[in-house]
Design a protein around this motif. Sequence first.
Motif, mmCIF file in Angstrom:
data_model
loop_
_atom_site.group_PDB
_atom_site.id
_atom_site.type_symbol
_atom_site.label_atom_id
_atom_site.label_comp_id
_atom_site.label_asym_id
_atom_site.label_seq_id
_atom_site.Cartn_x
_atom_site.Cartn_y
_atom_site.Cartn_z
ATOM 1 N N ALA A 426 1.630 -4.664 -6.723
ATOM 2 C CA ALA A 426 0.594 -4.949 -7.714
ATOM 3 C C ALA A 426 0.016 -6.338 -7.501
ATOM 4 O O ALA A 426 -1.203 -6.552 -7.593
ATOM 5 N N PHE A 427 0.888 -7.298 -7.206
ATOM 6 C CA PHE A 427 0.441 -8.673 -7.007
ATOM 7 C C PHE A 427 -0.422 -8.784 -5.748
ATOM 8 O O PHE A 427 -1.492 -9.411 -5.766
ATOM 9 N N GLN A 428 0.026 -8.183 -4.649
ATOM 10 C CA GLN A 428 -0.749 -8.250 -3.415
ATOM 11 C C GLN A 428 -2.106 -7.573 -3.573
ATOM 12 O O GLN A 428 -3.118 -8.062 -3.058
ATOM 13 N N ALA A 429 -2.127 -6.456 -4.288
ATOM 14 C CA ALA A 429 -3.399 -5.767 -4.498
ATOM 15 C C ALA A 429 -4.366 -6.640 -5.294
ATOM 16 O O ALA A 429 -5.565 -6.703 -4.990
ATOM 17 N N SER A 430 -3.849 -7.315 -6.327
ATOM 18 C CA SER A 430 -4.715 -8.164 -7.154
ATOM 19 C C SER A 430 -5.268 -9.347 -6.368
ATOM 20 O O SER A 430 -6.349 -9.854 -6.663
ATOM 21 N N GLN A 431 -4.524 -9.794 -5.339
ATOM 22 C CA GLN A 431 -4.942 -10.954 -4.574
ATOM 23 C C GLN A 431 -5.790 -10.596 -3.351
ATOM 24 O O GLN A 431 -6.660 -11.375 -2.950
ATOM 25 N N SER A 432 -5.546 -9.435 -2.765
ATOM 26 C CA SER A 432 -6.085 -9.183 -1.423
ATOM 27 C C SER A 432 -7.068 -8.027 -1.314
ATOM 28 O O SER A 432 -7.819 -7.963 -0.323
ATOM 29 N N LEU A 433 -7.072 -7.100 -2.250
ATOM 30 C CA LEU A 433 -7.897 -5.902 -2.092
ATOM 31 C C LEU A 433 -9.378 -6.226 -2.277
ATOM 32 O O LEU A 433 -9.785 -6.812 -3.283
ATOM 33 N N LYS A 434 -10.183 -5.841 -1.313
ATOM 34 C CA LYS A 434 -11.641 -5.983 -1.399
ATOM 35 C C LYS A 434 -12.210 -4.647 -1.850
ATOM 36 O O LYS A 434 -11.992 -3.620 -1.211
ATOM 37 N N PHE A 435 -12.935 -4.669 -2.971
ATOM 38 C CA PHE A 435 -13.449 -3.410 -3.505
ATOM 39 C C PHE A 435 -14.815 -3.612 -4.152
ATOM 40 O O PHE A 435 -15.256 -4.744 -4.379
ATOM 41 N N GLN A 436 -15.455 -2.487 -4.430
ATOM 42 C CA GLN A 436 -16.767 -2.490 -5.088
ATOM 43 C C GLN A 436 -16.701 -1.569 -6.296
ATOM 44 O O GLN A 436 -15.856 -0.674 -6.362
#
Length: 716
Positions: A426-436
């Motif tokens: 969850a933490f990595q997704a909040s920091q690293s995921l690029k989305f639209q």
Amino acid sequence: MKQPREESQILEDLAELTASPGYVHAVAHISHRDNVIHIKGKLKPSDMEPLFSRARLIRTELTTLIGLMVKKPLDFSPQRIEVVEDYVNRTDSLMRELHDAMSYPTFAAMFEAVKNGATPPDPWHGSGMREPIFYGTESAYAFQYRDLVPEKYAADDDWMFKSKGFTSGQARTIAKTMCALMDEKGTRLFVDARTANVPPTTWLPAFEFVPDEVAIHSGVVTEVVEAFFRAFLFAGDNSAFKEVGDFNEVAARPLLPTDRGTVLLFSHYAICEALYESPFFWMWDDKPYRQTAARHRGAFTEQFAARCLTGVFGREHVHTNVNLHRGKDIVGEADVLVIYGDRLIIVQAKAKKLTIAARKGNDNQLKADFAAAIQDSYDQGWTCANEMLAGACRLVDDNEKEVELPPSIKEVFLVSLVSEHYPALAFQASQSLKFQITDVIRPPFVMDVFFLDTLTEMLATPLRLLGYVKLRVAVWGKLMSGHELTVLGYHLKQNLWLDEKYDSVMLEDSIAQDLDTAMLVRRDNQPGDATPVGILTKMRGTRFESLIKEIEVRADPATLELGFHLLSMNEDSCRSVHHILETIARQTKIDGKRHDATLASSTHPGGVCFHCNPMPSPEAISVLETHCAKRKYQQRATQWFGVSVSPAGKVQFGVTLDSPWEACDEMERLTADMKPVLKVRDALPQYVRELNCMKLGRNDLCYCGSGLKYKKCCLP
């Protein structure tokens, strides 16, 4: 902030300590202290509190200690209680120091930048990720690892039996039996110690096993149990384990051999996790079987997701391996597609793990692992969503059946799913995921199979699950937590509707202890309450709950919108709706006429008109539609809902108005004399007063609907 010693120095001290005579008794002591839940009667959330103590050593810390201990031959020499307690105290002190040493470089850089008036560096990359990865919340419950093994490896059972001497089902049974025996032995030691009023000289017997006892209690023949022991038996000196993040063989082979023909196992979690993860690597070492194993691993993730979602939405709403055809080209594939009303869920599944280099803080490897496990699956989902919304594709599932999309799509939810433990996901997704995002495509939802299992277990209806997904993605970037289980636990307690005045909210892991308790009751046969006290329990037996249950079985878009609106209410508002529905139903029972109540939202423009009609009719539908249209205009709202119920509380029909507000001279005239709409919290007293003003004669039919005269029924 005092600078701690280097990690290498602390690990050297730990290695020296773990090589002390009889240190294995200290490991047994710590394992009992930090992994055992003490229950009196039934399991309660408060019983779980010790597991969230900051003083407790977590699984990764305990595995580190064992990994250092096995570098030397195990020493079983008996030690005085005072000696063992000294080992434990020194271990706790060194482990606290290790945590400080791992955290220090990141926070020191931030403090230095602030002190110098510079912009603090981004702490969450490279070496800064080592701490959240090592100390992050566990992805799975131990029983999930254990119970998913037969499903994950069923297709590989022939290989496992020929190569290892047991099947996945037999392995699950053996692991479950060893854990049960561990509990029984530990309980006997605890009871004996309490009776004698002295602590046990050692807790080691609780963690020691022989093949024959496991065979007798499991019903699996001794030869198969011995084969299981061989497969998970530690061998060698763990020479590859030199620092935190290195491969630690005791994680893959948690059974430690003794010099007396027994094995040691220090926790449920250790054997269950190894059982879930290790077989794939055995198969990977068999080059001719490698491709088959990889294919089965990927299929498991997709099939598991489909099974979980089918249990909620029904088989007719869940489609697997859906290819998107544009002309002769396949322009996308959705691993799992859920179509419910005018909502879509697109699941893209990956069977990827965080590599050792990434765990040790290699920034390039962290990015590569995240791209392979999460970013790629999100990008694939985004492509599929846009192709579906464009309307130029033909959708065909894995049975060569065409899949029909709804004529209008209100929302699309993109789920990126991984099948393995992915630390700090969850933490990595909040920091690293690029989305639209668009007006239709919502922010992403990243999870593992273990969370999907829990989510669909606790929110087992389409309305409840979709309602939660809507709320969860709406607070993307606003809510911080160590794991998605924490967020779900919060929602089950009090609804995940965050006040807009908060820019950021952080949730403590302990919020999930009610959820943890319920899952242990449901899945591990512990005595206790199977549902956490909160949104699933507090409205039981009310008209509000009856209304929700009726809405839950309807897949039409208008009814879904009403359901989402109702589920967004807080507890006080839900109770007000219940009492108001009770009130207008009684009024209709008394005089046989239509009665209504209108409630405005307290948080944003919008509301609901409730009508109670003796019988549904075209005229009643028209009256409700007109009433809703006027109220929507008066409140300058984008959405307004209407629902008609019978005096018994059954839904007759509903209305959903969903369009931007526009000024209109005719509507201004029609609404000029309308009274202001009451907020939910203010409406109840008025409707109760109106009910009290309605007088029944002694010989009138009773308002309760019994058919008896008032004097023979509810007259005081």
